[in-house]
Write a protein that holds these residues in place. Structure first.
Motif, PDB file in Angstrom:
ATOM      1  N   THR A   1       0.837  -1.207   0.000  1.00  0.00           N
ATOM      2  CA  THR A   1       0.000   0.000   0.000  1.00  0.00           C
ATOM      3  C   THR A   1       0.863   1.245   0.000  1.00  0.00           C
ATOM      4  O   THR A   1       1.761   1.374   0.830  1.00  0.00           O
ATOM      5  CB  THR A   1      -0.835   0.067   1.304  1.00  0.00           C
ATOM      6  N   GLU A   2       0.594   2.154  -0.942  1.00  0.00           N
ATOM      7  CA  GLU A   2       1.328   3.428  -0.913  1.00  0.00           C
ATOM      8  C   GLU A   2       0.639   4.371   0.061  1.00  0.00           C
ATOM      9  O   GLU A   2       1.241   4.928   0.947  1.00  0.00           O
ATOM     10  CB  GLU A   2       1.407   4.033  -2.305  1.00  0.00           C
ATOM     11  N   LYS A   3      -0.666   4.543  -0.173  1.00  0.00           N
ATOM     12  CA  LYS A   3      -1.437   5.260   0.840  1.00  0.00           C
ATOM     13  C   LYS A   3      -2.876   4.742   0.801  1.00  0.00           C
ATOM     14  O   LYS A   3      -3.325   4.236  -0.234  1.00  0.00           O
ATOM     15  CB  LYS A   3      -1.333   6.767   0.667  1.00  0.00           C
ATOM     16  N   PRO A   4      -3.564   4.803   1.947  1.00  0.00           N
ATOM     17  CA  PRO A   4      -4.902   4.214   2.010  1.00  0.00           C
ATOM     18  C   PRO A   4      -5.845   4.820   0.965  1.00  0.00           C
ATOM     19  O   PRO A   4      -5.723   6.004   0.631  1.00  0.00           O
ATOM     20  CB  PRO A   4      -5.390   4.549   3.417  1.00  0.00           C
ATOM     21  N   VAL A   5      -6.733   3.993   0.454  1.00  0.00           N
ATOM     22  CA  VAL A   5      -7.698   4.478  -0.529  1.00  0.00           C
ATOM     23  C   VAL A   5      -8.989   4.824   0.198  1.00  0.00           C
ATOM     24  O   VAL A   5      -9.691   3.947   0.710  1.00  0.00           O
ATOM     25  CB  VAL A   5      -7.977   3.406  -1.610  1.00  0.00           C
ATOM     26  N   GLN A   6      -9.272   6.119   0.265  1.00  0.00           N
ATOM     27  CA  GLN A   6     -10.487   6.554   0.955  1.00  0.00           C
ATOM     28  C   GLN A   6     -11.367   7.282  -0.038  1.00  0.00           C
ATOM     29  O   GLN A   6     -10.909   8.208  -0.708  1.00  0.00           O
ATOM     30  CB  GLN A   6     -10.108   7.463   2.102  1.00  0.00           C
ATOM     31  N   VAL A   7     -12.597   6.818  -0.145  1.00  0.00           N
ATOM     32  CA  VAL A   7     -13.487   7.408  -1.150  1.00  0.00           C
ATOM     33  C   VAL A   7     -14.807   7.832  -0.504  1.00  0.00           C
ATOM     34  O   VAL A   7     -15.203   7.273   0.519  1.00  0.00           O
ATOM     35  CB  VAL A   7     -13.787   6.401  -2.297  1.00  0.00           C
ATOM     36  N   THR A   8     -15.434   8.784  -1.136  1.00  0.00           N
ATOM     37  CA  THR A   8     -16.743   9.218  -0.649  1.00  0.00           C
ATOM     38  C   THR A   8     -17.825   8.428  -1.368  1.00  0.00           C
ATOM     39  O   THR A   8     -17.881   8.414  -2.595  1.00  0.00           O
ATOM     40  CB  THR A   8     -16.937  10.728  -0.903  1.00  0.00           C
TER      41      THR A   8
ATOM     42  N   ILE B   1       9.351  -7.475 -21.916  1.00  0.00           N
ATOM     43  CA  ILE B   1       7.943  -7.735 -21.601  1.00  0.00           C
ATOM     44  C   ILE B   1       7.217  -6.399 -21.521  1.00  0.00           C
ATOM     45  O   ILE B   1       7.639  -5.483 -20.812  1.00  0.00           O
ATOM     46  CB  ILE B   1       7.833  -8.570 -20.318  1.00  0.00           C
ATOM     47  N   ILE B   2       6.166  -6.290 -22.320  1.00  0.00           N
ATOM     48  CA  ILE B   2       5.486  -4.998 -22.488  1.00  0.00           C
ATOM     49  C   ILE B   2       4.083  -5.070 -21.899  1.00  0.00           C
ATOM     50  O   ILE B   2       3.327  -5.995 -22.206  1.00  0.00           O
ATOM     51  CB  ILE B   2       5.370  -4.670 -23.996  1.00  0.00           C
ATOM     52  N   LEU B   3       3.748  -4.111 -21.067  1.00  0.00           N
ATOM     53  CA  LEU B   3       2.390  -4.020 -20.513  1.00  0.00           C
ATOM     54  C   LEU B   3       1.650  -2.924 -21.260  1.00  0.00           C
ATOM     55  O   LEU B   3       2.135  -1.786 -21.320  1.00  0.00           O
ATOM     56  CB  LEU B   3       2.467  -3.620 -19.049  1.00  0.00           C
ATOM     57  N   ALA B   4       0.488  -3.260 -21.813  1.00  0.00           N
ATOM     58  CA  ALA B   4      -0.270  -2.281 -22.596  1.00  0.00           C
ATOM     59  C   ALA B   4      -1.744  -2.329 -22.213  1.00  0.00           C
ATOM     60  O   ALA B   4      -2.157  -3.140 -21.391  1.00  0.00           O
ATOM     61  CB  ALA B   4      -0.085  -2.576 -24.087  1.00  0.00           C
ATOM     62  N   GLY B   5      -2.527  -1.446 -22.823  1.00  0.00           N
ATOM     63  CA  GLY B   5      -3.962  -1.388 -22.539  1.00  0.00           C
ATOM     64  C   GLY B   5      -4.217  -0.539 -21.294  1.00  0.00           C
ATOM     65  O   GLY B   5      -3.310  -0.279 -20.497  1.00  0.00           O
ATOM     66  N   GLY B   6      -5.462  -0.109 -21.144  1.00  0.00           N
ATOM     67  CA  GLY B   6      -5.823   0.761 -20.013  1.00  0.00           C
ATOM     68  C   GLY B   6      -5.440   0.160 -18.670  1.00  0.00           C
ATOM     69  O   GLY B   6      -5.038   0.877 -17.747  1.00  0.00           O
ATOM     70  N   GLY B   7      -5.538  -1.159 -18.549  1.00  0.00           N
ATOM     71  CA  GLY B   7      -5.234  -1.826 -17.281  1.00  0.00           C
ATOM     72  C   GLY B   7      -3.760  -1.782 -16.916  1.00  0.00           C
ATOM     73  O   GLY B   7      -3.387  -2.047 -15.766  1.00  0.00           O
ATOM     74  N   SER B   8      -2.892  -1.421 -17.883  1.00  0.00           N
ATOM     75  CA  SER B   8      -1.460  -1.319 -17.564  1.00  0.00           C
ATOM     76  C   SER B   8      -1.209  -0.148 -16.624  1.00  0.00           C
ATOM     77  O   SER B   8      -0.127  -0.005 -16.074  1.00  0.00           O
ATOM     78  CB  SER B   8      -0.632  -1.159 -18.842  1.00  0.00           C
ATOM     79  N   ARG B   9      -2.243   0.704 -16.434  1.00  0.00           N
ATOM     80  CA  ARG B   9      -2.075   1.842 -15.521  1.00  0.00           C
ATOM     81  C   ARG B   9      -2.267   1.443 -14.060  1.00  0.00           C
ATOM     82  O   ARG B   9      -2.088   2.273 -13.166  1.00  0.00           O
ATOM     83  CB  ARG B   9      -3.088   2.935 -15.867  1.00  0.00           C
ATOM     84  N   ILE B  10      -2.648   0.202 -13.810  1.00  0.00           N
ATOM     85  CA  ILE B  10      -2.781  -0.237 -12.414  1.00  0.00           C
ATOM     86  C   ILE B  10      -1.397  -0.189 -11.780  1.00  0.00           C
ATOM     87  O   ILE B  10      -0.458  -0.839 -12.252  1.00  0.00           O
ATOM     88  CB  ILE B  10      -3.369  -1.667 -12.328  1.00  0.00           C
ATOM     89  N   SER B  11      -1.289   0.582 -10.726  1.00  0.00           N
ATOM     90  CA  SER B  11       0.035   0.835 -10.154  1.00  0.00           C
ATOM     91  C   SER B  11       0.611  -0.434  -9.500  1.00  0.00           C
ATOM     92  O   SER B  11      -0.101  -1.187  -8.838  1.00  0.00           O
ATOM     93  CB  SER B  11      -0.152   2.017  -9.189  1.00  0.00           C
ATOM     94  N   GLY B  12       1.888  -0.677  -9.723  1.00  0.00           N
ATOM     95  CA  GLY B  12       2.576  -1.811  -9.104  1.00  0.00           C
ATOM     96  C   GLY B  12       2.534  -3.104  -9.902  1.00  0.00           C
ATOM     97  O   GLY B  12       3.205  -4.086  -9.553  1.00  0.00           O
ATOM     98  N   LEU B  13       1.747  -3.109 -10.992  1.00  0.00           N
ATOM     99  CA  LEU B  13       1.591  -4.347 -11.760  1.00  0.00           C
ATOM    100  C   LEU B  13       2.911  -4.792 -12.401  1.00  0.00           C
ATOM    101  O   LEU B  13       3.245  -5.979 -12.407  1.00  0.00           O
ATOM    102  CB  LEU B  13       0.543  -4.104 -12.847  1.00  0.00           C
ATOM    103  N   ASP B  14       3.672  -3.825 -12.914  1.00  0.00           N
ATOM    104  CA  ASP B  14       4.952  -4.173 -13.550  1.00  0.00           C
ATOM    105  C   ASP B  14       5.877  -4.863 -12.548  1.00  0.00           C
ATOM    106  O   ASP B  14       6.435  -5.930 -12.821  1.00  0.00           O
ATOM    107  CB  ASP B  14       5.614  -2.940 -14.182  1.00  0.00           C
TER     108      ASP B  14
END
Ligand SMILES: Nc1ncnc2c1ncn2[C@@H]1O[C@H](COP(=O)(O)OP(=O)(O)O)[C@@H](O)[C@H]1O
Ligand SMILES: [Mg+2]
Length: 344
Positions: free
Chosen positions: A224-231, A281-294
Motif C-alpha cells: 500500500t502506498e497510501k490508504p484508498v479513501q473514497v466518498t 515484456i510490455i504491458l499495454a492497454g488501459g489496465g497497464s495503468r494499475i500501479s505496481g503491476l509491472d
C-alpha cells in the motif's frame, strides 16, 4: 519496403473491446467508446434526431437506446446480426470522423482483440472493405509491439476492458499458438470491486460505473502506498469509506492468470532466446495503468531470471499508433499478399 503514400489517406484503427482509437497520416487522432446505440422507439428518434448514436453520447442517452458493445468479449458475435451491424457502423463512424473534410482514398489497418483477429478476420475484412479501399486486420497486441519496434523476442500483455490478450512476438505474425485471450479485463475488475465494496459496506450505493472510477483513480497491487479513501453515499448521505483492501484484492485477482499464461508463452521460446525475451515484456492497454503491476510481474517471473517489464507510454493510442506506423511503412499494395501479415 518503400513508403508509398501518394494521395492515400492512411488510417490506423484500434477497435478495442472498450474503446476505439483512430489516427490518420494527416494528423487526425481520436478515441471513442466502442458503443453503438439505436433509439428504442419513435420518441427516441425524435429526441435524438438520428437513428444511431456512438460512444459517450450513446452511454449518456442509454435509457432511450438499445445499446451494443460489438466486441465486448473480444469477438464479434456472428449470430443475431446485432453485433455485426454495430461493428460495421462503428468502423464506418470512426472512418468518417477521420476522413471528414479531407480528400483521398482511405486505406486502413485495423487492430482488433487477438481472438477476433483469428475467429472474425474474414468477417471484419468484409465489413471494412465496404468502407475503405484497402484494409488489413491484425491483432492489437501485435500492433502495440509494432509501434515499439519489438517484433521478435518480446511478449505483449494487453489489459483491455473485456479481455486480457497476451502475445509472444517471434519475428512473424503471431499464430494462434503464440497468443492467449481470457475474459478478465477491466470490466471483470469493476464487477468484482462493486461486489467487494457492497459486501464490506452493505449500506452504500455502489454502481459498476463508480467502481470503475475508483479503480481508474486508485487501482494498485502490492504494498500500500497510501490508504484508498473514497466518498460513497449511504441512503443518499455522503460518507468517507476506506476501500484499500477491496481495491488491492480485486486488482491482484487478475495476476495469477496473467502469470500462468505469460510463463507458458515464455517457456515456448527456444532456451537461447529466453534471456532476451525476459528483458522485453510490455504491458499495454488501459489496465497497464494499475500501479505496481509491472513490479509484481517481475517478482513472479524471478524463478526464470531478472525480468524487465515496461508499460507503454500511451496506453490509449499505442495500438492505433502501431497500425498507422505499419500503414505508412508497408504500402497498401502489399497488404493483400499471401504470407504477409496474414491479411488473407
Ligand atoms: N488508470 C487506470 N487504472 C486502471 N484501469 C484503467 C485505468 N484507465 C483505464 N483503465 C481501464 O482500462 C480498460 C480499457 O482499456 P483499453 O485498453 O482502452 O481497452 P480495449 O482495448 O479493450 O478497448 C477499462 O476497463 C478501463 O477502466
Ligand atoms: Mg486494446
Amino acid at each position: 519496403m518503400t513508403v508509398s503514400e501518394d494521395n492515400k489517406l492512411l488510417l490506423g484503427i484500434d477497435l478495442g473491446t472498450s474503446r476505439t482509437a483512430v489516427q490518420s497520416n494527416r494528423g487526425y487522432k481520436n478515441i471513442i467508446r466502442s458503443v453503438v446505440g439505436y433509439p428504442k422507439d419513435i420518441i427516441g428518434i425524435k429526441m435524438l434526431g438520428k437513428t444511431q448514436v456512438f460512444g459517450e453520447e450513446a452511454m449518456k442517452r442509454r435509457s432511450a437506446l438499445t445499446i451494443y458493445h460489438p466486441l465486448q468479449d473480444g469477438v464479434v458475435s456472428e449470430t443475431g446480426g446485432g453485433d455485426f451491424n454495430a461493428a460495421a457502423e462503428l468502423i464506418r463512424h470512426v472512418v468518417e470522423l477521420a476522413t471528414e473534410g479531407t480528400s483521398g482514398d482511405p486505406c486502413g489497418i485495423i487492430g482488433v482483440p487477438a481472438r477476433a483477429s483469428i475467429v472474425n478476420k474474414e468477417l471484419l475484412l468484409d465489413i471494412a472493405r465496404g468502407i475503405m479501399s484497402s484494409v488489413m486486420v491484425v491483432s492489437e497486441p501485435f500492433m502495440v509491439a509494432y509501434s515499439m519496434n519489438m517484433l521478435s523476442n518480446a511478449i505483449v500483455i494487453d489489459i483491455g476492458g473485456g479481455t486480457i490478450d497476451i502475445c509472444g512476438m517471434k519475428g512473424t505474425v503471431p499464430s494462434i499458438d503464440d497468443q492467449v485471450t481470457f475474459l478478465k479485463g477491466g470490466d471483470y475488475i469493476d464487477d468484482r470491486l462493486q461486489t467487494a465494496i457492497s459486501q464490506q459496506y452493505p449500506e452504500t450505493q455502489i454502481t459498476t460505473n463508480l467502481s470503475r472510477m475508483i479503480k481508474e483513480s486508485y487501482g494498485f497491487v502490492g504494498p500500500t502506498e497510501k490508504p484508498v479513501q473514497v466518498t460513497l453515499r449511504a441512503e443518499g448521505r455522503p460518507n468517507v469509506y476506506d476501500v484499500t483492501e477491496e481495491v488491492r484484492n480485486v486488482c491482484e485477482s487478475i495476476v495469477p492468470e496473467i502469470v500462468e499464461h505469460l510463463a507458458a508463452i515464455f517457456r515456448a521460446y527456444d532456451p537461447e532466446d529466453q534471456p532476451e525475451v525476459l528483458q522485453n515484456i510490455i504491458l499495454a492497454g488501459g489496465g497497464s495503468r494499475i500501479s505496481g503491476l509491472d513490479q509484481m510481474l517481475i517478482d513472479h517471473l524471478s524463478e526464470y531470471g531478472k525480468a524487465n517489464v515496461v508499460c507503454v507510454d500511451d496506453p490509449d493510442f499505442a495500438g492505433s499508433n502501431g497500425a498507422l506506423k505499419m500503414a505508412q511503412e508497408v504500402a497498401p499494395e502489399y497488404w493483400d499478399q499471401v504470407g504477409f501479415v496474414g491479411s488473407r
